[in-house]
Design a protein around this motif. Structure first.
Motif: not given
Lengths: 485, 351
Positions: A292-304, A322-326, A353-359
């Motif tokens: 799930l986080s990979t799919v969300i991150g991918l779509v988010y990153g590519v869209t961006s 999201f990335a800077s919230i501990p 809390f897990g999709w940001m790096g992939i994005a």
């Protein structure tokens, strides 16, 4: 893409994958893991999650004992569990009113302690004549000919007789010890309560006890007396016509000092079953969260990347927030305030809390792809944003996605285990983190209960290793250029 | 010019993110605090009713009591901020947090109620443990990684890769539990709890701290250095294949100089970024690891705050973590741009 191409590509990929030894090892491990998880109800106890939290269900198990196979590696051998059902017991009727039930127990040579306790249950009694209610004596005959009276003239009821957990029995053992060693009779009131409540009063029953020995010494440091013991339950039923005693369900358990494949925890729970069942949660959560986080991150990153300009800036700011919230503290906080948490909610939290790096990574990749001519061509032909993103850019990132999914499973598994370890988890599930949480709460490490701490962590490590092996192999084959360094 | 502008952009950006995150955190924690504050207020009101209220009821009658009770409730509501709307509370909390005014805890921790002071006690301890460990990890990781890259494919390289893959899948806290079992319980080399002895001072205190640090530091290094070595190895292998290395080799530059002079310098930007984040991350401590070792640092403090529902302390700690992370991002960008001229060009081109 035509179907033939897909087939060809897949064939080629398989050929290459076969050459990756680590990848093959990973796949084998994965198959084993999936089999273990799927067959858990058949190989262990069905419906374990429902039973896991009920301490009554585990009463017939010894508490905090190591696995049986541990005996192979140590000189101090620990007796295993032994259970007697009606066919394993010798039942005689010396007279109309008496029933004698005997259990032969062999305390084998070179074992250091006797059983942890003895439990008799399953006696079905229906009293029709309360004035003449049945009573029983319970005693243990030892190989040295001595007889320990455990209970005398006690009314027989349908409850459980538990040697080792019943303070009356412990007191009787103490009285017997004093009687043999010092030759005097003491009463119930002279028994030191502190001693019989804290010390192990079962081990002295299976230890050398001779006149002149010191009672405290025997209790603290029992010297084993090997041989054949006989536990005798002598029931006297003055009115056999009115009081019915059914023995069909009788079960006599000599609790082991070792148990099963993985030992037991503080409630006597079978840790092996718990660990097998834990693999289900671990695998499900690990795969689900990473997919799930990979799919969300991918779509988010590519869209961006594709939208560019202000939209890109805005989306990247959200990503940064999201990335800077501990994450772990916030997860703990949400868990603590939500009270009851379901597994699906944990998945949701970990995805949030897990999709940001992939994005981020997929965005940088998409930025390169975006500049290629065929994208421009597609746009010139009037393709919409959605079509370009999903049809032209995302498929290019798919191989990368597979490797990322595999490589991010370990962190998802660790994250779930960490939450459960902190006591924030689905209380209706059995997970490795929860087993470790109980171990930490009961100070298993400072007491040396390695069988309670080692296996759940190894389970986490094996799941992690499986996906790391597959992931690095995939990475090597599918992304020779986009190698993640 | 491009560099400064880029830097200013990054800093403003980080501050903006910090602002938003502070509001999000405040919104979350105020919601949590609201309930506990309400119950605290009712508790205090009940107490008042039984003592002062009872007196008023006896001497002045029921009506006066009702009035006094309403007044008391209003004053308590003000004290616990229950009389203002949720969003206003969030706003107030966020502004105070941004001004570093975290308030106090209801129960003293480390002998003080002031949140800032509590954090000031805990931070050095986490630094002591995790920064020491991180520095060891960095040195060991880079050294071993470079060695593995030089002898790529050797037994050492393969062994290191397998070790890295294995430790990557291990939860650090579990490894800590295992090490406690082996080294503290079985062998008795280290203490079972890393809580400092408060009675000791001077040299005895230093010795106590060192002895109690040993096992947590060892655990951290053991779990983390494999990954570092592996990443360094991968970066170095990539760099060693580049043209300028070939050219240097062809020129006859000594291998030692090629590795440490040319290749490591070229590979520096990503490694430096990793170092910054590792060092900054080390300030935060690791919640669960500190819990397992019973080590009195930031992580354990966070846990204690959660258990005792100390909202102010939680906000303070979370704010601290967030500031650290954002400072790391800016610092990493800064150094990255400094080390790698391409970044500057790319950034200023985008401006």
């Amino acid at each position: 893409m035509r179907w033939v191409d897909v087939k060809e590509g897949f064939k080629e990929f398989l050929e290459e994958f076969k050459r990756e030894k680590t990848g093959i090892a990973g796949v084998i491990l994965l198959v084993i893991l999936v089999l273990v998880a799927l067959t858990a109800p058949y190989t262990t106890i069905p419906d374990l999650p429902e039973k896991w939290r009920s301490s009554a269900y585990w009463e017939d198990n010894p508490k905090n004992v190591p696995p049986t196979w541990y005996n192979m590696f140590t000189s101090q051998k620990l007796v295993p569990q032994e259970v007697y059902y009606i066919n394993d017991l010798k039942i005689t009727h010396p007279s109309d009113t008496r029933t004698v039930i005997e259990a032969d127990y062999n305390f084998p040579n070179r074992y250091i302690l006797g059983p942890q306790g003895i439990i008799i249950r399953g006696l079905n009694v229906s009293v029709g004549d309360p004035m003449n209610a049945p009573v029983f004596d319970l005693y243990l005959l030892r190989p040295d000919g001595k007889k320990i009276p455990l209970l005398k003239n006690k009314p027989l009821s349908a409850g459980t007789i538990s040697v080792g957990r019943d303070s009356t029995i412990s007191a009787n053992v103490y009285i017997w010890l004093v009687n043999v060693t010092e030759g005097r009779e003491i009463t119930m009131f002279e028994v030191p309560l502190q001693t019989i409540l804290i010390s192990d009063m079962v081990a002295p029953m299976f230890a050398k006890v001779e006149p002149g020995m010191n009672v405290t010494q025997i209790i603290e440091n029992p010297e084993p007396l090997w041989g054949n013991y006989k536990l005798v339950l002598d029931i006297n039923n003055p009115a056999p016509d009115k009081n019915k005693i059914m023995l069909d369900n009788i079960k006599v358990t000599f609790l082991g000092r070792s148990y099963g494949t993985m030992g037991t925890d503080y409630l006597g729970r079978d840790l092996w079953a718990g660990i097998i069942w834990g693999s289900r949660v671990s695998l499900t959560i690990g795969v689900l969260v990473s997919v799930l986080s990979t799919v969300i991150g991918l779509v988010y990153g590519v869209t961006s990347a594709y939208l560019g300009g202000n939209a890109d800036e805005f989306m990247m700011r959200i990503n940064e927030i999201f990335a800077s919230i501990p994450s772990l503290p916030i997860l703990i906080l949400i868990g603590a305030t939500m009270g009851h948490i379901t597994l699906m909610f944990i998945v949701l939290l970990l995805v949030i809390f897990g999709w940001m790096g992939i994005a981020r990574i997929s965005r940088s990749m998409a930025l390169q792809i975006k500049e290629q001519t065929y994208i421009e061509a597609a746009r010139a032909l009037g393709a919409g944003n959605g079509r370009i993103i999903f049809k032209h850019i995302l498929p290019q990132l798919l191989p990368y996605a597979f490797a990322v999914i595999a490589l991010s499973v370990p962190s998802a598994v660790i994250a779930e285990a960490s939450l459960s370890f902190l006591g924030i988890g689905d209380p209706t599930a059995v997970t490795w983190g929860q087993i470790l949480n109980a171990a930490q709460n009961q100070a298993a490490t400072t007491k040396g209960y390695w069988w309670w701490v080692l296996p759940p962590g190894l389970g986490i490590a094996v799941v992690g290793l499986t996906f790391v092996l597959i992931g690095t192999a995939l990475d090597k084959i599918l992304n020779p250029r986009l190698r993640r360094l | 010019m491009g560099y400064l502008k880029y830097l200013a952009f990054r800093i403003v950006n980080a501050l903006l993110v910090l602002l938003i995150v502070t509001f999000i955190i405040s919104a979350l924690f105020v919601r949590v605090a609201e309930e506990s504050n309400r119950s605290k207020m009712y508790e205090e009101l009940m107490l008042w009713e039984r003592t002062e209220g009872a007196k008023i009821k006896q001497s002045q009658g029921l009506e006066a009591f009702e009035q006094a009770k309403a007044a008391k409730q209003a004053s308590l509501e003000e004290k616990y901020e229950l009389n203002i709307p949720y969003w206003q509370k969030v706003y107030r909390k966020a502004v105070r947090t941004l001004k570093l005014d975290f308030g106090t805890t209801s129960m003293p921790i480390f002998g003080t109620n002031n949140v800032s002071d509590i954090i000031k006690v805990a931070v050095p301890r986490s630094i002591l443990l995790f920064t020491t460990a991180t520095i060891i990890v960095i040195i060991l990781g880079i050294f071993l990684g470079v060695r593995a890259a030089r002898h790529a494919g050797s037994v050492f390289d393969r062994g290191l890769s397998i070790f890295a893959l294995l430790t990557y899948s291990l939860p650090m806290w579990w490894t800590g539990m295992m090490f406690l079992l082996i080294f503290a319980f079985k062998l008795g080399w280290f203490p079972l709890s890393s809580m400092f002895d408060p009675q000791l001072t001077g040299w005895a205190h230093v010795k106590d701290v060192l002895w109690k640090l040993a096992l947590p530091v060892f655990t951290y290094v053991f779990v983390v250095f494999g990954g570092w070595a592996w990443t360094t190895r991968n970066i170095m292998i990539g760099t060693l294949q580049e043209d300028f290395i070939m050219a240097a080799k062809a020129k006859g530059v000594p291998e030692h100089k090629i590795i440490y002079g040319h290749a490591l310098r070229a590979a520096a930007p990503p490694i430096v970024t990793m170092i910054i984040f590792a060092l900054l991350g080390s300030l935060g401590g690791a919640i669960i690891s500190e819990l397992v070792f019973n080590y009195p640092g930031m992580g354990r403090l966070y846990w204690v705050a959660l258990q005792q529902n100390e909202t102010n302390l939680l906000i303070g700690l979370t704010y601290f973590f967030t500031v650290l992370y954002l400072a790391g991002v800016v610092l990493a960008d800064m150094i990255y741009g400094f080390l790698d001229p391409r970044v500057k060009v790319g950034a200023s081109a985008r401006m």
